[in-house]
Design a protein around this motif. Structure first.
Motif, PDB file in Angstrom:
ATOM      1  N   ALA A 248       0.821  -1.211   0.000  1.00 43.28           N
ATOM      2  CA  ALA A 248       0.000   0.000   0.000  1.00 43.28           C
ATOM      3  C   ALA A 248       0.855   1.262   0.000  1.00 43.28           C
ATOM      4  CB  ALA A 248      -0.940   0.004   1.207  1.00 43.28           C
ATOM      5  N   ALA A 249       2.021   1.185   0.623  1.00 42.14           N
ATOM      6  CA  ALA A 249       2.896   2.352   0.697  1.00 42.14           C
ATOM      7  C   ALA A 249       3.676   2.572  -0.585  1.00 42.14           C
ATOM      8  CB  ALA A 249       3.852   2.206   1.874  1.00 42.14           C
ATOM      9  N   MET A 250       3.682   1.573  -1.466  1.00 48.57           N
ATOM     10  CA  MET A 250       4.391   1.717  -2.742  1.00 48.57           C
ATOM     11  C   MET A 250       3.524   2.297  -3.846  1.00 48.57           C
ATOM     12  SD  MET A 250       6.907  -1.467  -3.480  1.00 48.57           S
ATOM     13  CE  MET A 250       7.390  -2.548  -2.148  1.00 48.57           C
ATOM     14  N   LEU A 251       2.216   2.365  -3.641  1.00 46.24           N
ATOM     15  CA  LEU A 251       1.311   2.685  -4.741  1.00 46.24           C
ATOM     16  C   LEU A 251       1.604   4.041  -5.376  1.00 46.24           C
ATOM     17  CD1 LEU A 251      -2.115   1.338  -3.409  1.00 46.24           C
ATOM     18  CD2 LEU A 251      -0.685   0.397  -5.249  1.00 46.24           C
ATOM     19  N   LEU A 252       2.054   5.011  -4.595  1.00 50.24           N
ATOM     20  CA  LEU A 252       2.315   6.341  -5.140  1.00 50.24           C
ATOM     21  C   LEU A 252       3.807   6.646  -5.254  1.00 50.24           C
ATOM     22  CD1 LEU A 252      -0.352   8.745  -3.574  1.00 50.24           C
ATOM     23  CD2 LEU A 252      -0.168   7.953  -5.932  1.00 50.24           C
ATOM     24  N   MET A 253       4.639   5.617  -5.196  1.00 50.31           N
ATOM     25  CA  MET A 253       6.070   5.899  -5.143  1.00 50.31           C
ATOM     26  C   MET A 253       6.660   6.350  -6.475  1.00 50.31           C
ATOM     27  SD  MET A 253       7.434   6.062  -2.219  1.00 50.31           S
ATOM     28  CE  MET A 253       5.947   6.972  -1.815  1.00 50.31           C
ATOM     29  N   LYS A 254       5.858   6.379  -7.542  1.00 49.01           N
ATOM     30  CA  LYS A 254       6.333   7.054  -8.756  1.00 49.01           C
ATOM     31  C   LYS A 254       6.521   8.548  -8.498  1.00 49.01           C
ATOM     32  CE  LYS A 254       1.764   8.089 -10.770  1.00 49.01           C
ATOM     33  NZ  LYS A 254       0.902   7.874 -11.956  1.00 49.01           N
ATOM     34  N   LYS A 255       5.862   9.090  -7.465  1.00 49.04           N
ATOM     35  CA  LYS A 255       5.969  10.518  -7.173  1.00 49.04           C
ATOM     36  C   LYS A 255       7.174  10.850  -6.307  1.00 49.04           C
ATOM     37  CE  LYS A 255       3.344  11.027  -2.864  1.00 49.04           C
ATOM     38  NZ  LYS A 255       4.497  11.552  -2.111  1.00 49.04           N
ATOM     39  N   ASP A 256       8.032   9.859  -6.016  1.00 46.77           N
ATOM     40  CA  ASP A 256       9.157  10.133  -5.124  1.00 46.77           C
ATOM     41  C   ASP A 256      10.257  10.935  -5.806  1.00 46.77           C
ATOM     42  OD1 ASP A 256       9.884   9.969  -2.468  1.00 46.77           O
ATOM     43  OD2 ASP A 256      11.109   8.170  -2.726  1.00 46.77           O
ATOM     44  N   MET A 257      10.030  11.264  -7.091  1.00 46.52           N
ATOM     45  CA  MET A 257      10.927  12.208  -7.767  1.00 46.52           C
ATOM     46  C   MET A 257      10.269  13.581  -7.868  1.00 46.52           C
ATOM     47  SD  MET A 257       8.843  12.132 -10.385  1.00 46.52           S
ATOM     48  CE  MET A 257       9.682  13.321 -11.388  1.00 46.52           C
ATOM     49  N   GLY A 258       9.243  13.818  -7.017  1.00 43.88           N
ATOM     50  CA  GLY A 258       8.544  15.097  -7.044  1.00 43.88           C
ATOM     51  C   GLY A 258       9.439  16.285  -6.730  1.00 43.88           C
ATOM     52  N   GLY A 259      10.463  16.086  -5.910  1.00 45.64           N
ATOM     53  CA  GLY A 259      11.394  17.169  -5.635  1.00 45.64           C
ATOM     54  C   GLY A 259      12.178  17.562  -6.872  1.00 45.64           C
ATOM     55  N   ALA A 260      12.603  16.566  -7.652  1.00 43.98           N
ATOM     56  CA  ALA A 260      13.298  16.856  -8.908  1.00 43.98           C
ATOM     57  C   ALA A 260      12.376  17.602  -9.860  1.00 43.98           C
ATOM     58  CB  ALA A 260      13.784  15.555  -9.542  1.00 43.98           C
ATOM     59  N   ALA A 261      11.122  17.184  -9.945  1.00 49.14           N
ATOM     60  CA  ALA A 261      10.166  17.854 -10.821  1.00 49.14           C
ATOM     61  C   ALA A 261       9.963  19.303 -10.408  1.00 49.14           C
ATOM     62  CB  ALA A 261       8.837  17.102 -10.817  1.00 49.14           C
ATOM     63  N   ALA A 262       9.888  19.549  -9.095  1.00 46.71           N
ATOM     64  CA  ALA A 262       9.722  20.922  -8.611  1.00 46.71           C
ATOM     65  C   ALA A 262      10.941  21.773  -8.952  1.00 46.71           C
ATOM     66  CB  ALA A 262       9.476  20.920  -7.111  1.00 46.71           C
ATOM     67  N   ALA A 263      12.136  21.218  -8.789  1.00 47.55           N
ATOM     68  CA  ALA A 263      13.348  21.967  -9.105  1.00 47.55           C
ATOM     69  C   ALA A 263      13.428  22.279 -10.596  1.00 47.55           C
ATOM     70  CB  ALA A 263      14.579  21.180  -8.661  1.00 47.55           C
ATOM     71  N   LEU A 264      13.089  21.302 -11.438  1.00 50.42           N
ATOM     72  CA  LEU A 264      13.143  21.524 -12.884  1.00 50.42           C
ATOM     73  C   LEU A 264      12.072  22.507 -13.333  1.00 50.42           C
ATOM     74  CD1 LEU A 264      13.834  17.871 -14.070  1.00 50.42           C
ATOM     75  CD2 LEU A 264      15.451  19.785 -14.063  1.00 50.42           C
ATOM     76  N   ALA A 265      10.880  22.431 -12.737  1.00 49.83           N
ATOM     77  CA  ALA A 265       9.828  23.379 -13.086  1.00 49.83           C
ATOM     78  C   ALA A 265      10.219  24.796 -12.694  1.00 49.83           C
ATOM     79  CB  ALA A 265       8.512  22.982 -12.421  1.00 49.83           C
ATOM     80  N   THR A 266      10.817  24.948 -11.507  1.00 49.00           N
ATOM     81  CA  THR A 266      11.306  26.258 -11.084  1.00 49.00           C
ATOM     82  C   THR A 266      12.347  26.786 -12.058  1.00 49.00           C
ATOM     83  OG1 THR A 266      10.947  25.689  -8.759  1.00 49.00           O
ATOM     84  CG2 THR A 266      12.403  27.534  -9.212  1.00 49.00           C
ATOM     85  N   ALA A 267      13.280  25.929 -12.444  1.00 46.89           N
ATOM     86  CA  ALA A 267      14.325  26.336 -13.383  1.00 46.89           C
ATOM     87  C   ALA A 267      13.726  26.758 -14.718  1.00 46.89           C
ATOM     88  CB  ALA A 267      15.320  25.195 -13.577  1.00 46.89           C
ATOM     89  N   ASP A 268      12.710  26.038 -15.178  1.00 43.77           N
ATOM     90  CA  ASP A 268      12.041  26.381 -16.430  1.00 43.77           C
ATOM     91  C   ASP A 268      11.475  27.802 -16.357  1.00 43.77           C
ATOM     92  OD1 ASP A 268      10.980  26.136 -18.970  1.00 43.77           O
ATOM     93  OD2 ASP A 268       9.392  24.742 -18.393  1.00 43.77           O
ATOM     94  N   MET A 269      10.810  28.126 -15.241  1.00 38.62           N
ATOM     95  CA  MET A 269      10.256  29.467 -15.070  1.00 38.62           C
ATOM     96  C   MET A 269      11.359  30.520 -15.014  1.00 38.62           C
ATOM     97  SD  MET A 269       7.396  28.738 -12.113  1.00 38.62           S
ATOM     98  CE  MET A 269       6.662  27.102 -11.985  1.00 38.62           C
ATOM     99  N   ALA A 270      12.389  30.253 -14.226  1.00 39.00           N
ATOM    100  CA  ALA A 270      13.448  31.247 -14.006  1.00 39.00           C
ATOM    101  C   ALA A 270      14.233  31.513 -15.286  1.00 39.00           C
ATOM    102  CB  ALA A 270      14.374  30.772 -12.893  1.00 39.00           C
ATOM    103  N   MET A 271      14.589  30.461 -16.005  1.00 37.09           N
ATOM    104  CA  MET A 271      15.338  30.651 -17.244  1.00 37.09           C
ATOM    105  C   MET A 271      14.464  31.304 -18.305  1.00 37.09           C
ATOM    106  SD  MET A 271      17.791  27.247 -17.494  1.00 37.09           S
ATOM    107  CE  MET A 271      16.457  26.026 -17.418  1.00 37.09           C
TER     108      MET A 271
END
Length: 466
Positions: A248-271
């Motif tokens: 049950a705790a693995m079901l959403l673990m595809k989102k465990d790269m959410g921090g990377a996604a947030a950093a890349l999205a921020t970079a996209d906006m800033a650049m």
């Protein structure tokens, strides 16, 4: 994975002078005034439908030809503590196909952004359920800025929503390389023997997966500009390792790269905005898998910073890979380091899924982050870096343990662990986020969410705007 893989913004944000049906946003306190200005037939029709400007309510008003002439959308009491400043994000899912213009929005730019974010649909695997309503830009708003933010959010959401069979460390790196190419940034990806030698914690966490771990290093902007480094946790999937999670705790673990996604999205906006800074983005990308060469509870691992780490739990892998990346970031002593990670369940217990935890020793940074979060409608809550709790990470055989071994202060001890690896940079902030909307809210469809990305862009724009 890319913006084109979704039905995020079906027609972008159309020019302000595009022919459009007006949608009047009405606060409850203003309803009588707005009602008095309607055509008699429309006034009668609104009364027949029972429209009272309740938050989220919609009334479609006909014209003389029987077609749709106007829509009314209730804001309720937008100043109430529970008011939702992104409530206009409900509209794309409520309105019939057509082009619309918002009237009476308290914050036209926020309403337009909410609309675009509410139009997001993850369409990689199932087509045809995108929204059909389109929006003309409100008068006086920065149309390019709104579209840029919405597109970056969509890119990050796509990354989080993509399942791990199609998004591993290599695909995270490919997304970062595509981002770098789009903005003319330099990028290197370190893997193999070089990674094992220079970043032993990243290597150890990812060694058991057939998909090799790597460190992504993106740089953009002039060398002499203020230096800002973003570090994002990129665990493509987390089994928990040998301390394996229940199913049950693995079901959403595809989102465990959410921090990377947030950093890349921020970079996209800033650049994309051309901010005056020297931006660096570090993403340690791994899969925490189970195999004969998996790192074990009780192992003692070296780190880039020279500290040895006893492994108390292999499911606390995110802080390990961030530690090596933070040591690299700190070596440059940048003006600001911000790290993003789906790090602890303790933060979710404390603050729930919608409110990321934020940690820093820098009171001025904390105040600026809180203000930017309110302005960007991307709030966080500061939690304490209570120094005495650092003793909970003591080890009898290494410099420190990666967990406290007890049930208390899990988010704080994780933040204290990370702080050990960036000692030079006082202006260091750590976001512990969920990266997921458990249910749909206006402008925030159920699924992946790049929490803190819009906040961070607002902060950087204030400090380093053109």
């Amino acid at each position: 994975m890319t913006q084109a893989a979704s039905e995020t913004i079906p027609a972008g944000l159309l020019p302000a002078d595009a022919p459009a049906i007006p949608v009047t946003l009405v606060a409850a306190a203003d309803w009588e005034r707005v009602r008095a200005g309607l055509e008699p037939a429309q006034r009668a029709f609104a009364a027949a439908t029972g429209f009272t400007a309740k938050a989220g309510s919609l009334a479609l008003l006909p014209g003389a030809d029987g077609g749709l002439a106007r829509a009314l959308f209730g804001l309720g009491d937008p100043g109430a503590p529970a008011g939702d400043r992104l409530i206009a994000g409900k509209l794309p899912g409520l309105l019939p196909e057509g082009t619309y213009r918002l009237e009476g929005a308290p914050d036209p730019a926020a309403a337009a952004l909410a609309w675009l974010m509410g139009s997001y649909r993850f369409g990689r695997y199932r087509k045809g359920d995108g929204t059909k309503a389109r929006l003309a830009a409100p008068e006086g708003v920065d149309r390019d800025e709104i579209v840029r933010i919405a597109a970056a959010v969509a890119m990050g959401r796509d990354l989080i929503n993509t399942p791990a069979n199609d998004l591993g460390p290599a695909e995270i790196a490919a997304a970062a390389c595509a981002l770098a190419e789009r903005h003319g940034a330099a990028i290197t990806v370190i893997e193999g023997p070089e990674l094992e030698r220079a970043f032993p914690l990243i290597h150890a966490v990812g060694a058991a997966s057939p998909r090799a771990p790597r460190l992504i290093d993106l740089r953009w902007g002039p060398e002499d500009a203020p230096r800002v480094t973003l570090v994002g946790k990129g665990v493509a999937f987390d089994t928990g390792g040998l301390d394996i999670k229940p199913s049950a705790a693995m079901l959403l673990m595809k989102k465990d790269m959410g921090g990377a996604a947030a950093a890349l999205a921020t970079a996209d906006m800033a650049m994309g905005a051309g901010l005056k800074l020297r931006l660096r983005v570090l993403v340690p990308a791994v899969e925490n898998a189970v195999a004969g060469n998996a790192f074990r509870p009780g192992d003692v691992l070296g780190s880039r910073a020279g500290l040895t780490v006893e492994i108390g739990n292999t499911d606390a892998e995110g802080r390990l890979i961030l530690a090596d990346a933070l040591a690299l970031a700190d070596a440059e002593a940048p003006d600001l380091i911000l790290d993003f990670s789906t790090l602890t369940g303790a933060a979710r217990v404390a603050l729930g899924p919608d409110l990321p935890a934020f940690f820093t020793e820098d009171d001025a940074l904390a105040a600026a982050v809180a203000e930017a979060g309110q302005r960007a409608i991307d709030p966080v809550w500061r939690m304490p870096l209570h120094a005495p709790y650092a003793s909970l990470l003591d080890s009898k055989v290494a410099d420190l343990n990666n967990v406290s071994g007890g049930p208390f202060a899990g988010a704080i001890t994780a933040a204290l662990f990370l702080r050990r690896f960036a000692p030079k940079t006082r202006a260091h902030g750590h976001f512990d986020l969920y990266g997921w909307n458990p249910s749909t809210k206006p402008g925030r469809p159920e699924g992946g969410e790049v929490q803190t990305a819009r906040l961070t862009y607002a902060l950087l724009k204030t400090r380093y705007g053109v």
